[in-house]
Enzyme design. Structure first.
Site, short mmCIF file in Angstrom:
data_model
loop_
_atom_site.label_atom_id
_atom_site.label_comp_id
_atom_site.label_asym_id
_atom_site.label_seq_id
_atom_site.Cartn_x
_atom_site.Cartn_y
_atom_site.Cartn_z
N GLU B 489 19.35 1.41 -49.49
CA GLU B 489 18.15 0.77 -48.96
C GLU B 489 18.46 -0.40 -48.03
OE1 GLU B 489 16.36 0.07 -52.76
OE2 GLU B 489 14.98 1.76 -52.57
N LYS B 602 24.26 -0.94 -50.01
CA LYS B 602 23.72 -1.39 -51.29
C LYS B 602 24.15 -0.47 -52.42
CE LYS B 602 19.26 -2.24 -53.56
NZ LYS B 602 17.85 -1.78 -53.57
#
Lengths: 761, 761
Positions: B489, B602
């Site tokens: 993300e 991430k």
């Protein structure tokens, strides 16, 4: 789209009362004077749908940001244009029946915005519950001659009765913002007083502690003489002060209230002098009287129109449209105060919160350059110069260092106050527009000294931002700029937006030129700037040159078009004609992901760049890009059509140009986007002006001379306008036979008409 | 990161009272039973910082969405896990002094979560303002044997005094959600009663009208005998009912309150029977008594541990960590109720609102497949099957048609309730995880019938979505997928995310296989599905095949790596080692645009795909991609390290695998991400389990057999675990000498250890 405004060359006219369009009319019939503005709300009570709005320039409130999910770097506050104290209120009761247009029969209703003289006139006959008919006529204006004075002539004539009436004449600071994030009220009372004939309230904004003192005084005449009252009561409550007057209304006799309001802000007065100075302003207003005040006001308007009117022969609707645009722009920003700027809604609504967008630089500046004294446009530039330290802070919040400056997307005081990451953090082309405006100003005015005095510092800050914002792509062996949003906000977080890359390197080049200029112009001043900005000239300019040399621009050589961004050609390339009517406007019908992955363009993006930098591209390149992008552009931003009009005109696409001109010229008058009730599209109004002057008129400034390449749209007979240019004033009339120019003042000059030099004197 | 939890194989231990970590401990020491959960709040009053939390499975509230700027397609509501009525409260006053740990001296404070038997023990000695010392010991559990019963043994022993005391024993539905968008309370009172020895409140949620009846009864013993009271007062106020008891406390004599709570929801009882049934449950609980209830509860836990324990020799911290993960997972979801699912915070906090994410399919399913009866995993799949109509509605809101299904990012009832456009509208790979889970389940269990019964319909809906979501790129002459957000993300709105493109075509292939299987398996059932889904088999499957054949996957052939998305190589390719410690975690230190344009990842993205589809890629390809992406991965999602552990293990990167294992195993116990106070990271706990079993143990299922490729991390001596597999139970112990397997139940089977077939019986 609506069509209830009557066509007229100088007036905006609404006939008949329709509560459904009342909020639209409240926007359209707004009045202002650059210091303050007032929506066309009623003086008397109104229990129907209304967006009450009074606005005072420069007064804002930092409302706490509201988002679903917080992201690091969001501004904590969103500075909002504040709904300011109400100064227009005159409540009327007759035999204890309130006059409220939502609750009585209304006939002969008429609202007129007289643009030539700058006033709002409203008249109607109301029939109250018990059959009493009363005629009301109200005329009001915000004085262009005295920026802190508003005046109202409110006339009451009983048609079929004689009765006791009560008038409540007041000022009220207990107002709310419709767009308050947490339903908070933003004003607190600081002071109030009320006595017979006068009432004053000082309110301060929470957090920002602006003080606004709103005072009023009045006189009442009955059948031309000073009226006698039964009684005057003083009315006071929190943030509210007024008089309640009982008097007799006599059948067929006119009673007139002259209400004079003074609106003073702590931006212009010491806080401890506000009340005293308010009283002086009130005294001045009432001693001059309504007619004299109006005369002075009208005179300013006559003068303004001389400066900036465009006349169109053969098309009343177009004439009314262009004048409406000019009128609203002029009453939003007068250029007298360098702390002020031009909000997207001006003084006509709350939407879009902050006051300043890149609209000012990209769309409004040309209007003020050409229609007002040089100082006006210069003040718009100085405004940004003064925000430079804040722009450096904004950039620092996003991780930029060493004096890199990022001008905000939306601002009141230089701080960013927008909170969508894809806009705030990524729509950074705005920074380029700030730089371009300096260039545009210098090109038009020849005022190169501006670079030395202010411009260069701003350019250095912006160039530093670009230099840090690009990164080296080892794969491409070029600089790239990743994760941006271009002017076309229907794309987010794209890589290598052609427009942004282009304006970034352009800024670097222009900064290098400015460095050279200032060095030669004033070496001491240059040394001061180097010291102040800590410019490492050799190292930094070398980096800038490297970026200029090795920047990547996406293009499709095969088709001869620049690509809006990397990957644009992977989209399904449809045209606006492929869309079903029920899909429009896309932003109300499609989900965001669908908009983003479609090819449809909200507003000119590559074309915006070709418009700004047209001299760097040949006609064929411009044509290919226009032919490629125009069919995909939905123009769902009010700022879009004007750029297309200008390019279409340049390319000889007259029909397309006129079609897009219509889209911009009567946008608000005909409520084209179904959102005029929120306020007018003030900044795009300058784009309408540009459509005529730069589009149809083909005006450019090159080598210090005005160039024209004009034509007359088939639907018009002729059009004329007036330009301020380097100390001269030139009147221009364009007919199907050609161009007529006249030097109204200033020394003789050369202009260029269709590449031919013409001397005018 | 913190380090205050004592290491112990079976217990979680906190010693000494530190208000600063109290909310963290409230999360860590949470208890639950799949039907309800309770944070480790105190029974007595506490005026210090606390996040009070009781939760009842399946009860939610659609809080009005809050965003800064509305975008078309946003869900209007965000379904939130509700803070439910408080059933633990026992307020104590001694000589009119309230027992409140924030206001007295606290010694010998100790909190123990006994994971083996599933209870929370808390003891301390408090010195009140007047010097009175009292010893408190409380033990409580949410019964695993009776899902609607909670029980508390609350013991009070005066150390240096004899005095009058007041006990308030109550249930209270006047509770709030900390994350309420508009500070609203979500519960309304429907019914209450209180009499001596019993109190009941029924509260209903606004809008959703869930009823929850919370009742309590109690007995009090003094020195082992039924206590005598001075007086019992009935206490009632809005949403609150209880008893106030006055009694004598005698020095050195223990007074014990046994509080039995019954928590019943209208999800499991007719609304008009709730109170009656609550009384029955209370009667059952009090007649059994605390010890008997506890015995039944403990028995279930013993059984659970037999099923799913992992024992580790040689590393107490690792042992405690893995058990804590298993314990919390087990008390979050028992698999008994197909309407329920596994929220990211389970019953330990409010954050992340809705209950179900793709975490369930991608991370939790393997745990339940291997440690519980087949029905448990099957119920997780059926949950999504039942949401299929809502998934079709979700897709329709975004403009998809003809039965295309988009499963929500976050949901309670199948409706989407997340509201960041880049997630909600674009993180569509989640849809692939729903399909993958069906495959994963069938592969593990061999239950192909599931496809006929439920799976195929879901696969058709998802495949239709992919078929509409891709578009044809004329330039590439391939299908592309634009505007998505992958598992990482830290990239938004990218084109051609390799993982998403890969799982999309994989779904299409698997759907084609499922169509073929169901056709053969049960042609009547197939016809019913065709009818129900309006499948145009020939046309639709042809389209799917075309997409499978012509999908574009970004890759860099030169380096032999798949590209996370188009343009990835234009980034500045740094490694995590280049980051300064003060920049971590990036999501708290960097602005969003900076994160987006950086290369930092991430959570596993390309690697997530290689993990899911490892059989499609050779070891060398996996290695090159791991070597490329691992150094850029910051693992700021708790879901990331486990995938890396599994791949690192496969590649023989033992040290890297162990390092990442540490990151996941004690994430909450040591508050690694400084956010445990919000609740535990429940879904990633299944990832920890996977790290051991699929990572170190190298477990895979191929051709219907268990395959192991195990090793022992250098820091351990051995580890053992137990697997449920197709009606058998296998005990596995892995030592440095090799693998020991034992078939505990079921018919003989073949397993494969390091490519060698082994028969076990």
């Amino acid at each position: 789209m609506k069509n209830y405004i009557k066509h007229h060359e100088w007036n905006i006219i609404e006939e008949g009362f329709d509560p459904h369009v009342n909020q639209i009319s409240e926007s359209i019939f707004s009045i202002g004077n650059g210091r303050m503005g007032q929506r066309a709300n009623f003086e008397e009570e109104y229990s129907g749908e209304t967006l009450r709005g009074s606005y005072v320039a420069g007064v804002y409130y930092p409302d706490k940001t509201r988002v679903g999910w917080w992201k690091n770097g969001y501004p904590e506050y969103f500075a909002k244009v504040l709904n300011a104290p109400n100064w227009i209120g005159i409540h009327v009761s007759i035999d204890n029946q309130k006059l409220d247009l939502a609750k009585c029969k209304v006939e002969e209703f008429r609202r007129i915005l007289n643009m030539r003289s700058g006033y709002l006139l409203r008249s109607f006959v109301a029939t109250l519950g018990d059959g009493k008919k009363v005629k009301i006529e109200s005329k009001r204006f915000c004085s262009m001659a005295h920026g802190e004075i508003g005046a109202i002539r409110y006339s009451i004539t009983p048609i079929n009765f004689t009765a006791k009436a009560t008038l409540s004449i007041y000022v009220d600071a207990d107002v709310v913002n419709k767009d308050s994030n947490y339903d908070e009220k933003f004003w607190e009372e600081v002071y109030k007083e009320a006595s017979e004939g006068r009432a004053i309230v000082t309110a301060q904004t929470k957090k920002t502690f602006f003080h606004v003192t709103t005072g009023m005084t009045y006189t009442i005449e009955s059948a031309g003489k000073k009226a006698t009252f039964d009684r005057v009561n003083i009315e006071q409550r929190e943030k509210f002060a007024g008089n309640v007057i009982q008097l007799d209304l006599e059948q067929d006799k006119e009673t007139v209230v002259y209400k004079y309001a003074a609106i003073l802000s702590s931006e212009n007065h010491p806080k401890d002098k506000l009340v005293e100075n308010c009283k002086s302003v009130l005294d001045e207003a009432s001693s001059k009287g309504f007619d004299k005040l109006f005369e002075e006001h009208e005179k300013v308007w006559f003068h303004k129109w001389e400066e900036c009117d465009i006349t169109i022969e053969g098309d009343v609707a177009a004439q009314q449209g262009i004048r409406f645009n000019i009128f609203q722009l002029t009453q939003t920003y007068t250029g007298d105060d360098e702390r002020l700027n031009i909000g997207p809604k001006g003084f006509t609504g709350e939407k879009y919160g902050g006051s300043t967008y890149w609209d000012t630089e990209a769309y409004c500046l040309p209007f003020y350059l050409a229609t007002a004294e040089q100082q006006v446009a210069r003040n718009l530039l100085v405004y940004r110069y003064k925000h430079l330290p804040k722009a450096i802070e904004n950039a620092a919040k996003l991780g930029f260092t060493e004096g890199a400056a990022l001008y905000p997307m939306v601002t009141m005081n230089g701080e960013e106050c927008h909170n969508e990451w894809e806009i705030t953090f990524e729509e950074i082309h705005r920074n380029g527009a700030i730089a371009y405006a300096i260039f545009d100003y210098v090109r038009y005015t020849g005022d190169e000294k501006y670079l030395t005095e202010y411009g260069l510092e701003v350019l250095i800050g912006i160039s530093r931002f670009w230099a840090q914002r690009v990164n080296w792509s080892a794969r491409k062996n070029q600089y790239v700029m990743l994760g941006v949003t271009g002017p076309n906000e229907y794309e987010n977080n794209v890589n290598n937006n052609w427009y942004t890359n282009t304006i970034a390197t352009w800024t670097l080049k222009y900064t290098l030129e400015a460095v050279d200029f200032v060095k030669k112009d004033d070496s001491q001043a240059y040394q001061n700037i180097v010291k102040k900005t800590k410019l490492k000239e050799e190292e930094e300019t070398a980096k800038w040159r490297d970026i200029i040399d090795k920047m990547y621009y996406p293009e499709d050589k095969h088709q001869g078009v620049f690509l809006q961004q990397d990957g644009f050609l992977d989209k399904e390339l449809l045209t606006v004609k492929d869309l079903r009517p029920e899909d429009r406007p896309l932003n109300q019908k499609w989900s965001w992901d669908r908009i983003l992955r479609s090819c449809f363009i909200k507003q000119a993006d590559v074309l915006q760049g070709l418009y700004f930098f047209e001299d760097n591209f040949d006609q064929e390149t411009i044509r290919k890009n226009f032919d490629f992008y125009e069919p995909m552009t939905v123009h769902e931003s009010s700022l879009s059509p004007c750029v297309h009009v200008i390019l279409a005109s340049k390319l000889g696409y007259k029909q397309k140009a006129y079609e897009l001109y219509l889209r911009t010229a009567r946008l608000d008058l005909d409520d084209y986007n179904n959102d005029t009730e929120d306020g007018l599209h003030i900044t795009s109004m300058a784009g309408t002006w540009m459509s005529v002057i730069k589009g149809f008129g083909g005006l450019r400034v090159k080598d210090g001379r005005l160039h024209f390449n004009p034509y007359v749209p088939d639907q018009w007979k002729s059009y004329s306008f007036r330009l301020e240019f380097r100390g001269r004033v030139v009147k221009v009339k364009i007919t199907t036979d050609g161009i007529e120019t006249k030097l109204e003042s200033g020394s003789p000059m050369e202009i260029v008409v269709k590449d031919e030099v013409v001397k005018i004197s």
